[in-house]
Scaffold this motif. Structure first.
Motif, short mmCIF file in Angstrom:
data_model
loop_
_atom_site.label_atom_id
_atom_site.label_comp_id
_atom_site.label_asym_id
_atom_site.label_seq_id
_atom_site.Cartn_x
_atom_site.Cartn_y
_atom_site.Cartn_z
N SER A 25 0.82 -1.21 0.00
CA SER A 25 0.00 0.00 0.00
C SER A 25 0.86 1.26 0.00
CB SER A 25 -0.92 -0.03 1.23
OG SER A 25 -1.58 1.20 1.37
N ASN A 26 1.86 1.31 0.88
CA ASN A 26 2.71 2.49 0.98
C ASN A 26 3.60 2.68 -0.24
OD1 ASN A 26 2.87 4.12 3.77
ND2 ASN A 26 2.01 2.09 4.09
N ILE A 27 4.16 1.61 -0.75
CA ILE A 27 5.04 1.71 -1.92
C ILE A 27 4.24 2.12 -3.15
CG2 ILE A 27 6.49 0.37 -3.50
CD1 ILE A 27 7.46 -1.17 -0.94
N SER A 28 3.05 1.54 -3.31
CA SER A 28 2.24 1.91 -4.48
C SER A 28 1.83 3.38 -4.40
CB SER A 28 1.01 1.00 -4.62
OG SER A 28 0.11 1.18 -3.55
N GLU A 29 1.53 3.85 -3.18
CA GLU A 29 1.18 5.26 -2.99
C GLU A 29 2.36 6.17 -3.34
OE1 GLU A 29 0.76 8.00 0.89
OE2 GLU A 29 -0.50 6.21 0.93
N MET A 30 3.57 5.80 -2.87
CA MET A 30 4.77 6.59 -3.16
C MET A 30 5.06 6.68 -4.65
SD MET A 30 7.56 5.38 -0.39
CE MET A 30 7.95 6.48 0.94
N LEU A 31 4.84 5.56 -5.34
CA LEU A 31 5.20 5.49 -6.75
C LEU A 31 4.05 5.91 -7.67
CD1 LEU A 31 7.19 2.13 -6.74
CD2 LEU A 31 8.10 4.46 -6.65
N GLY A 32 2.86 6.09 -7.09
CA GLY A 32 1.71 6.49 -7.90
C GLY A 32 1.23 5.38 -8.83
N VAL A 33 1.30 4.13 -8.34
CA VAL A 33 0.82 3.00 -9.12
C VAL A 33 -0.24 2.25 -8.30
CG1 VAL A 33 2.99 2.73 -10.38
CG2 VAL A 33 2.61 1.39 -8.30
N GLU A 34 -0.97 1.39 -8.97
CA GLU A 34 -1.98 0.58 -8.28
C GLU A 34 -1.29 -0.52 -7.47
OE1 GLU A 34 -5.35 1.03 -8.16
OE2 GLU A 34 -4.84 2.91 -9.16
N PRO A 35 -1.82 -0.85 -6.28
CA PRO A 35 -1.21 -1.91 -5.47
C PRO A 35 -1.04 -3.23 -6.22
CG PRO A 35 -2.83 -0.72 -4.18
CD PRO A 35 -2.94 -0.20 -5.59
N ASN A 36 -1.98 -3.55 -7.13
CA ASN A 36 -1.86 -4.82 -7.86
C ASN A 36 -0.72 -4.81 -8.88
OD1 ASN A 36 -3.00 -3.20 -9.81
ND2 ASN A 36 -4.81 -4.48 -10.15
N GLU A 37 -0.08 -3.66 -9.07
CA GLU A 37 1.08 -3.57 -9.97
C GLU A 37 2.38 -3.89 -9.23
OE1 GLU A 37 1.24 -0.08 -12.58
OE2 GLU A 37 -0.86 0.27 -12.07
N ILE A 38 2.30 -4.03 -7.91
CA ILE A 38 3.48 -4.31 -7.10
C ILE A 38 3.60 -5.83 -6.91
CG2 ILE A 38 4.60 -3.97 -4.86
CD1 ILE A 38 4.35 -1.33 -6.32
N ASP A 39 4.74 -6.40 -7.34
CA ASP A 39 5.00 -7.83 -7.18
C ASP A 39 5.88 -7.99 -5.93
OD1 ASP A 39 5.95 -10.45 -7.23
OD2 ASP A 39 6.26 -10.45 -9.40
#
Length: 101
Positions: A25-39
């Motif tokens: 959640s925090n990394i996706s927020e920082m990077l401006g991407v959707e959480p489902n894009e984080i592997d």
């Protein structure tokens, strides 16, 4: 997780899965991407997190978990999956040591 639980100052344990979800959640927020894009099995540096973002993430995690995080952990445990497991172990260890003299 409600904000009231996080901000209440009550130290609690989190499972690796809860820490993992928090990191995603925090990394996706920082990077401006959707959480489902984080592997969770991809190295964190593959997402282009810079050292300043790493420090912000570590600071937020310290507030959540209640203990100081070394940025070296990000090097030793380079994926969200590995890092969340290690942080959950650290929490379990610190809980068991609270009453030792």
């Amino acid at each position: 997780m409600s904000q009231s639980v996080i901000n209440s100052g009550v130290k609690r344990s989190y499972t690796a899965e809860e820490i993992q979800a928090w990191l995603v959640s925090n990394i996706s927020e920082m990077l401006g991407v959707e959480p489902n894009e984080i592997d969770i099995q991809e190295p964190l540096d593959s997402y282009g997190l810079d050292s300043a973002q790493g420090m912000v993430l570590a600071s937020r995690a310290e507030k959540l978990l209640g203990f100081k995080l070394s940025l070296i952990l990000l090097w030793h445990y380079p994926t969200i999956e590995m890092l969340s497991k290690r942080l959950a172990e650290e929490l379990a260890d610190s809980d068991s040591e609270i009453f030792e003299i």
